[in-house]
Design an enzyme around this catalytic site. Structure first.
Site, PDB file in Angstrom:
ATOM      1  N   ASP A  15       0.733  -1.076   0.169  1.00  0.00           N
ATOM      2  CA  ASP A  15      -0.191   0.061  -0.206  1.00  0.00           C
ATOM      3  C   ASP A  15       0.848   1.247   0.244  1.00  0.00           C
ATOM      4  O   ASP A  15       1.550   1.592   0.752  1.00  0.00           O
ATOM      5  CB  ASP A  15      -0.858  -0.157   1.238  1.00  0.00           C
ATOM      6  CG  ASP A  15      -1.685   1.301   1.577  1.00  0.00           C
ATOM      7  OD1 ASP A  15      -1.600   2.149   0.895  1.00  0.00           O
ATOM      8  OD2 ASP A  15      -2.482   1.263   2.431  1.00  0.00           O
ATOM      9  N   TYR A  94      -3.543   9.912   0.366  1.00  0.00           N
ATOM     10  CA  TYR A  94      -3.571   9.451   1.549  1.00  0.00           C
ATOM     11  C   TYR A  94      -2.333   8.537   1.726  1.00  0.00           C
ATOM     12  O   TYR A  94      -2.485   7.307   1.209  1.00  0.00           O
ATOM     13  CB  TYR A  94      -4.914   9.240   2.136  1.00  0.00           C
ATOM     14  CG  TYR A  94      -4.861   9.211   3.765  1.00  0.00           C
ATOM     15  CD1 TYR A  94      -4.652  10.515   4.296  1.00  0.00           C
ATOM     16  CD2 TYR A  94      -4.835   7.969   4.422  1.00  0.00           C
ATOM     17  CE1 TYR A  94      -4.674  10.406   5.527  1.00  0.00           C
ATOM     18  CE2 TYR A  94      -4.645   8.056   5.933  1.00  0.00           C
ATOM     19  CZ  TYR A  94      -4.658   9.202   6.443  1.00  0.00           C
ATOM     20  OH  TYR A  94      -4.520   9.511   7.706  1.00  0.00           O
ATOM     21  N   LYS A 136      -7.325  -4.805   4.863  1.00  0.00           N
ATOM     22  CA  LYS A 136      -7.848  -4.429   6.378  1.00  0.00           C
ATOM     23  C   LYS A 136      -7.653  -5.916   7.134  1.00  0.00           C
ATOM     24  O   LYS A 136      -8.630  -6.021   7.878  1.00  0.00           O
ATOM     25  CB  LYS A 136      -8.950  -3.928   6.100  1.00  0.00           C
ATOM     26  CG  LYS A 136      -9.370  -2.682   5.302  1.00  0.00           C
ATOM     27  CD  LYS A 136      -8.559  -1.457   5.739  1.00  0.00           C
ATOM     28  CE  LYS A 136      -8.843  -0.212   4.757  1.00  0.00           C
ATOM     29  NZ  LYS A 136      -7.933  -0.432   3.484  1.00  0.00           N
ATOM     30  N   TYR A 232       3.254  -7.172  18.149  1.00  0.00           N
ATOM     31  CA  TYR A 232       2.310  -7.595  16.956  1.00  0.00           C
ATOM     32  C   TYR A 232       2.282  -6.617  16.122  1.00  0.00           C
ATOM     33  O   TYR A 232       1.648  -5.505  16.161  1.00  0.00           O
ATOM     34  CB  TYR A 232       1.054  -7.873  17.641  1.00  0.00           C
ATOM     35  CG  TYR A 232       0.382  -8.594  16.514  1.00  0.00           C
ATOM     36  CD1 TYR A 232       0.627 -10.020  16.108  1.00  0.00           C
ATOM     37  CD2 TYR A 232      -0.550  -7.713  15.795  1.00  0.00           C
ATOM     38  CE1 TYR A 232      -0.269 -10.422  15.088  1.00  0.00           C
ATOM     39  CE2 TYR A 232      -1.378  -8.352  14.816  1.00  0.00           C
ATOM     40  CZ  TYR A 232      -1.198  -9.776  14.392  1.00  0.00           C
ATOM     41  OH  TYR A 232      -1.700 -10.386  13.355  1.00  0.00           O
ATOM     42  N   LYS A 235      -0.868  -6.474  10.533  1.00  0.00           N
ATOM     43  CA  LYS A 235      -2.005  -6.073   9.655  1.00  0.00           C
ATOM     44  C   LYS A 235      -1.356  -5.692   8.086  1.00  0.00           C
ATOM     45  O   LYS A 235      -1.366  -4.418   7.891  1.00  0.00           O
ATOM     46  CB  LYS A 235      -2.771  -4.855  10.224  1.00  0.00           C
ATOM     47  CG  LYS A 235      -3.097  -5.022  11.830  1.00  0.00           C
ATOM     48  CD  LYS A 235      -4.018  -6.155  11.982  1.00  0.00           C
ATOM     49  CE  LYS A 235      -4.281  -6.044  13.526  1.00  0.00           C
ATOM     50  NZ  LYS A 235      -3.297  -5.656  14.606  1.00  0.00           N
ATOM     51  N   ASP A 236      -0.850  -6.752   7.381  1.00  0.00           N
ATOM     52  CA  ASP A 236      -0.238  -6.326   6.323  1.00  0.00           C
ATOM     53  C   ASP A 236      -1.015  -6.786   5.114  1.00  0.00           C
ATOM     54  O   ASP A 236      -0.514  -6.805   4.149  1.00  0.00           O
ATOM     55  CB  ASP A 236       1.126  -6.974   6.471  1.00  0.00           C
ATOM     56  CG  ASP A 236       1.247  -8.364   6.394  1.00  0.00           C
ATOM     57  OD1 ASP A 236       0.246  -9.073   6.693  1.00  0.00           O
ATOM     58  OD2 ASP A 236       2.229  -8.923   6.232  1.00  0.00           O
TER      59      ASP A 236
HETATM   60  P1  13P Z   1      -4.688  -0.221   5.166  1.00  0.00           P
HETATM   61  O1  13P Z   1      -3.876  -1.023   6.209  1.00  0.00           O
HETATM   62  O2  13P Z   1      -5.316  -0.760   4.358  1.00  0.00           O
HETATM   63  O3  13P Z   1      -3.747   0.823   4.983  1.00  0.00           O
HETATM   64  O4  13P Z   1      -5.727   0.410   6.341  1.00  0.00           O
HETATM   65  C1  13P Z   1      -5.339   1.131   7.389  1.00  0.00           C
HETATM   66  C2  13P Z   1      -6.431   1.425   8.283  1.00  0.00           C
HETATM   67  O5  13P Z   1      -6.678   1.355   9.462  1.00  0.00           O
HETATM   68  C3  13P Z   1      -7.869   2.014   7.624  1.00  0.00           C
HETATM   69  O6  13P Z   1      -8.849   2.337   8.653  1.00  0.00           O
HETATM   70 MG    MG Z   2      -3.712   2.343   3.543  1.00  0.00          MG
HETATM   71 MG    MG Z   3      -4.691  -1.939   2.827  1.00  0.00          MG
END
Ligand code: 13P
Ligand code: MG
Ligand code: MG
Ligand code: 13P
Length: 397
Positions: A15, A94, A136, A232, A235-236
Site C-alpha cells: 500500500d 492519503y 484490512k 504484534y 496487519k499487512d
Molecule cells: P490499510 O492497512 O489498508 O492502509 O488500512 C489502514 C486502516 O486502518 C484503515 O482504517
Molecule cells: Mg492504506
Molecule cells: Mg490496505
C-alpha cells in the site's frame, strides 16, 4: 527455457497511498506498475505479470525462472512501488508511501515493508492457480478458511476420495511473537495444528505442501509478522497463492469456505477492529463501510510454460491478462450480505472488546497517555498494599 525447469510464482504487494483515505490506489499508480513490469518482461527479468489491487493495496503477480527471493524480480516490484509512491506524493494522496519502510533497496523486499508470497514448482500438464488477496486484515485471517480446505474432510471431500490428497499436507506455522516456525503434518496432527492456529494473535500459516510429492500447495505473505519479535505488527493485508486440482484441493474446494462460513478477521478500521470477511471482486473492494469490512478477492489463472493464461487470447502480454474473478458473481451475494450483517453486529458493540482487538494487538491506542495522566489519581483499593505486577501469560510455561 530448459525442460522441467521450475517456475516461480511471486506476488509482491504494498500500500503506497490511496485516493480518499485508505480506499484505492489511483489508476495511474497501477498503470505505472504495468508499464514498469512490461519493460521488465521485455528485458527477460520476468516471464509474465498481472497488476491488480484489493482496496488500497497494489498486488503484483509475476512469473519467472529465477527462484524465490531473486534480486531482479524483487527489484522490479520495488521500482513499481517507488514510481507509484512518487505519483501518490505528487497527488497528495492519503498515506503516500505507507508500506515503504526504507529508502534503499537491499536486494529483497523482505523487511522493507512490502509483503511477498512465492512458490516454486515443476509445472504440471495443467496448472490452475488461485490468488487470494485481502485488505484490512492479517495473515492469520486465512487460518480458518485454509484449515477448512486442508484439514476438514467434511469440507473438502477430496481429502477422502483423492488418493494423493489423502496422504495429507505439511503445514508450516509461524509463531508471530517468538519469531519461530514449526512444520506439522495433517491428517495425523490435525487437532494439534488447530490448537495452535486457533490463537490467531500468535500463530499463522506460512506455507502448505503436498505429502504426495506434488510440491507447494499454498503460500502466504507474512513479511510484516517477521519484522519485530515480541510486538504484534501484522496487519499487512496479506495474499495467499494456491495451486489446485489433481492431488491438491480443487478450485471449488478453495472457494467453498467463503460461502459456508462468515469469517471474522482482525484489522478492520484503524487496524484495530474485528469485521467479517467480505468476498468480492477487486472492482468492489473499496472499503466503503467503516473502512471495510475486510475484503477478500480471488483471481484465477492457469500457468502455461511459465506464462499466465486467463480469458485473454494465447500469448497475450501482461497488461492484457484477464483472470477468472471468482467472488465477483451473484453466487457470493448471500455471503456478502451475511458479512455486512455480522460486521454490523460487531460494530454495535462500539469501542468494547471483542469488537475492538485486545490491547496488545491494537494498531495504535491512546491508553498509555491516558494512564500516564491518571498516575497521581489512581489509588490502591486493597489494604494489602500494591497488587503484584502481572505479566502476560507465556504460551509455554
Ligand atoms: P490499510 O492497512 O489498508 O492502509 O488500512 C489502514 C486502516 O486502518 C484503515 O482504517
Ligand atoms: Mg492504506
Ligand atoms: Mg490496505
Ligand atoms: P470435471 O469433471 O468438470 O473436470 O471436474 C472435476 C473436479 O474435480 C471438479 O472439482
Amino acid at each position: 527455457m530448459v525442460a522441467k525447469e521450475k517456475v516461480t510464482v511471486t506476488v509482491i504487494k504494498a500500500d503506497v497511498g490511496s485516493v480518499v483515505g485508505h480506499s484505492r490506489p489511483h489508476p495511474s499508480m497501477l498503470q505505472v506498475s504495468k508499464d514498469i513490469l512490461a519493460e521488465k518482461q521485455k528485458k527477460g527479468v520476468i516471464e509474465d505479470f498481472y497488476v491488480t489491487r484489493v482496496g488500497d493495496d497494489i498486488n503484483l503477480f509475476m512469473t519467472h525462472y529465477k527462484g524465490e527471493g531473486n534480486k531482479d524480480v524483487h527489484g522490479a516490484a520495488w521500482d513499481c512501488f517507488q514510481a507509484a509512491t512518487k505519483i501518490a506524493k505528487t497527488m497528495k494522496l492519503y498515506a503516500a508511501g505507507q508500506d515503504i519502510l526504507t529508502d534503499a533497496f537491499s536486494g529483497n523486499v523482505k523487511g522493507a515493508g512490502p509483503g511477498s508470497a512465492e512458490m516454486t514448482f515443476e509445472e504440471r500438464g495443467s496448472e490452475p492457480l488461485l490468488f487470494f488477496m485481502a485488505d484490512k486484515t492479517e495473515p492469520s485471517a486465512y487460518s480458518g478458511p485454509l484449515s477448512r480446505v486442508f484439514l476438514d474432510p467434511f469440507t473438502t471431500t477430496g481429502l477422502v476420495i483423492d488418493a494423493r490428497a489423502k496422504k495429507g499436507f505439511d503445514v508450516e506455522i509461524h509463531d508471530v511473537l517468538d519469531c519461530k516456525k514449526v512444520v506439522m503434518s495433517s491428517p495425523e496432527e490435525t487437532l494439534d495444528i488447530l490448537s495452535l492456529l486457533g490463537d490467531t494473535s500468535r500463530y499463522a500459516i506460512k506455507r502448505i505442501s503436498s505429502r504426495a510429492g506434488i510440491g507447494p500447495a499454498a503460500v502466504l505473505s507474512t513479511d510484516k509478522l517477521n519484522l519485530t519479535a515480541g510486538k504484534y505488527i501484522g496487519k499487512d493485508d496479506p495474499v495467499c497463492v494456491c495451486r489446485c486440482q489433481s492431488g491438491l484441493p480443487s478450485v471449488g474446494e478453495y472457494t467453498q469456505p467463503f460461502i459456508n462460513t462468515t469469517w471474522l478477521a482482525a484489522g478492520w478500521m484503524r487496524g484495530s477492529h474485528y469485521g467479517a470477511f467480505y468476498p468480492c471482486s477487486p472492482e468492489d473492494s473499496d472499503p466503503t463501510y467503516y473502512d471495510g469490512p475486510p475484503r477478500i478477492c480471488c483471481l484465477g489463472f492457469q500457468i502455461n510454460d511459465g506464462r499466465l493464461q486467463g480469458l485473454e487470447p494465447l500469448n497475450s502480454k501482461g497488461g492484457d491478462h484477464e483472470p477468472v474473478d471468482f467472488f465477483k458473481g451473484a453466487t457470493f451475494d448471500g455471503a456478502r450480505a451475511r458479512s455486512i450483517k455480522a460486521s454490523r453486529f460487531m460494530r454495535s458493540q462500539g469501542p468494547f472488546c471483542p469488537s475492538i482487538l485486545p490491547a496488545e494487538e491494537m494498531e495504535y491506542t491512546s491508553r498509555p497517555e491516558v494512564l500516564k495522566s491518571l498516575v497521581a489519581r489512581f489509588e490502591n483499593i486493597s489494604d494489602a498494599g500494591k497488587p503484584k505486577k502481572t505479566t502476560k501469560k507465556k504460551d509455554v510455561e
